[in-house]
Scaffold this active site. Structure first.
Site, PDB file in Angstrom:
ATOM      1  N   LEU A 209       1.270   0.631  -2.828  1.00 45.83           N
ATOM      2  CA  LEU A 209       1.556   1.485  -1.683  1.00 45.83           C
ATOM      3  C   LEU A 209       2.233   0.619  -0.630  1.00 45.83           C
ATOM      4  CD1 LEU A 209      -1.865   3.390  -1.306  1.00 45.83           C
ATOM      5  CD2 LEU A 209       0.239   4.268  -2.332  1.00 45.83           C
ATOM      6  N   ASP A 210       3.161   1.216   0.124  1.00 43.20           N
ATOM      7  CA  ASP A 210       3.811   0.488   1.199  1.00 43.20           C
ATOM      8  C   ASP A 210       2.772   0.007   2.214  1.00 43.20           C
ATOM      9  OD1 ASP A 210       6.271   0.983   0.068  1.00 43.20           O
ATOM     10  OD2 ASP A 210       6.669   2.745   1.321  1.00 43.20           O
ATOM     11  N   LYS A 211       3.127  -1.037   2.930  1.00 44.70           N
ATOM     12  CA  LYS A 211       2.229  -1.608   3.933  1.00 44.70           C
ATOM     13  C   LYS A 211       1.734  -0.556   4.916  1.00 44.70           C
ATOM     14  CE  LYS A 211       2.095  -5.169   7.557  1.00 44.70           C
ATOM     15  NZ  LYS A 211       2.835  -6.274   8.220  1.00 44.70           N
TER      16      LYS A 211
ATOM     17  N   THR B 234       1.422   2.658   4.501  1.00 40.74           N
ATOM     18  CA  THR B 234       0.788   3.821   3.884  1.00 40.74           C
ATOM     19  C   THR B 234      -0.687   3.540   3.627  1.00 40.74           C
ATOM     20  OG1 THR B 234       2.873   4.354   2.772  1.00 40.74           O
ATOM     21  CG2 THR B 234       0.894   5.432   1.942  1.00 40.74           C
TER      22      THR B 234
ATOM     23  N   ARG C  40       9.817   8.512   1.142  1.00 35.60           N
ATOM     24  CA  ARG C  40      10.452   8.244   2.434  1.00 35.60           C
ATOM     25  C   ARG C  40      11.954   8.506   2.365  1.00 35.60           C
ATOM     26  NH1 ARG C  40       8.105   2.350   3.758  1.00 35.60           N
ATOM     27  NH2 ARG C  40       9.526   2.557   5.539  1.00 35.60           N
TER      28      ARG C  40
END
Length: 240
Positions: free
Chosen positions: A43-45, A47, A149
């Site tokens: 997961l992105d930082k 998120t 995104r």
């Protein structure tokens, strides 16, 4: 396997792209469990939400194969700009973020459903008298980096707080109103086959679109979603 709640602002593992960060899910989990763990997705930082890791190499290979062959169902909740369409399948090929301009694009599909809309009688943009936002349920059918995104940006409904794919002035306006600057993208549900038995396991982050006022959120992320976002006068929110 082990399922955890990843807080917003944490990296899944160390990366040279963010050398100053000190919070890593992988290392924290190894310390908590006292054993090696294996990442199988990320997961992105910015998120928060459900994240799964494997506890041994065979499980890691099985889980990675499940992600690769689209046996995993991933569901996200995002707060986005404007009145998002009620339902749309975005089929828009993406080139990897770090690839050269002449690199081949990769197929990418995301199913988006608007679950609530919001209209405030104040202006966040000199062109408009009112400010609109939507809560969107996003289900990526492929696994490209930053897919949700980028697809939301593609249909002109970027995620609030997205510094890379969103709008800076709008992000700052919302950060001031909400009282927090962050990416409003949440890994909500994850359905994955068990790496040994194959039994389907359905995981839920604990976030509800209609929070129970008698139950305190179990962590700061859920409290922020409840108190800063879901408490606003949304129209059309479904139970989740």
């Amino acid at each position: 396997m082990v399922a955890v709640y990843k807080p917003a602002g944490w990296l899944v593992h160390r990366t040279g792209l963010d050398a100053g960060e000190t919070r890593f899910v992988l290392q924290a989990l190894r310390n908590q469990l006292g054993q090696h763990v294996y990442p199988v997705h990320r997961l992105d930082k910015g998120t928060c939400g459900v994240l799964v890791m494997a506890l041994h190499a065979d499980a890691a290979r099985a889980l990675a194969q499940s992600f690769l062959t689209h046996q995993v169902r991933k569901e996200y909740l995002a707060m986005v700009r404007g009145c998002a369409p009620l339902s749309v399948l975005v089929n828009h090929a993406l080139r990897p973020d770090d690839a050269p301009p002449d690199a081949a694009v990769q197929d990418a599909q995301t199913r988006l459903t608007c679950v609530a809309r919001l209209e405030l009688p104040v202006s966040s943009d000199p062109r408009f008298e009112r400010t609109r936002a939507s809560l969107v349920h996003a289900e990526p059918l492929t696994g490209r980096r930053h897919q949700i995104r980028r697809h939301l940006k593609h249909i002109a409904h970027p995620i609030i707080g997205d510094a890379t794919h969103g709008k800076g002035p709008l992000n700052r306006w919302w950060a001031e109103r909400i009282g927090l600057q962050r990416l409003w993208l949440h890994a909500w549900r994850l359905s994955v086959p068990h790496p040994v038995s194959g039994e389907r396991i359905d995981l839920h982050s604990g976030l509800s679109l209609k929070p129970d006022a008698t139950r305190a959120p179990v962590n700061a992320d859920l409290r922020d979603w409840n108190e800063r976002v879901l408490s606003m006068p949304w129209n059309g929110t479904n139970t989740g």
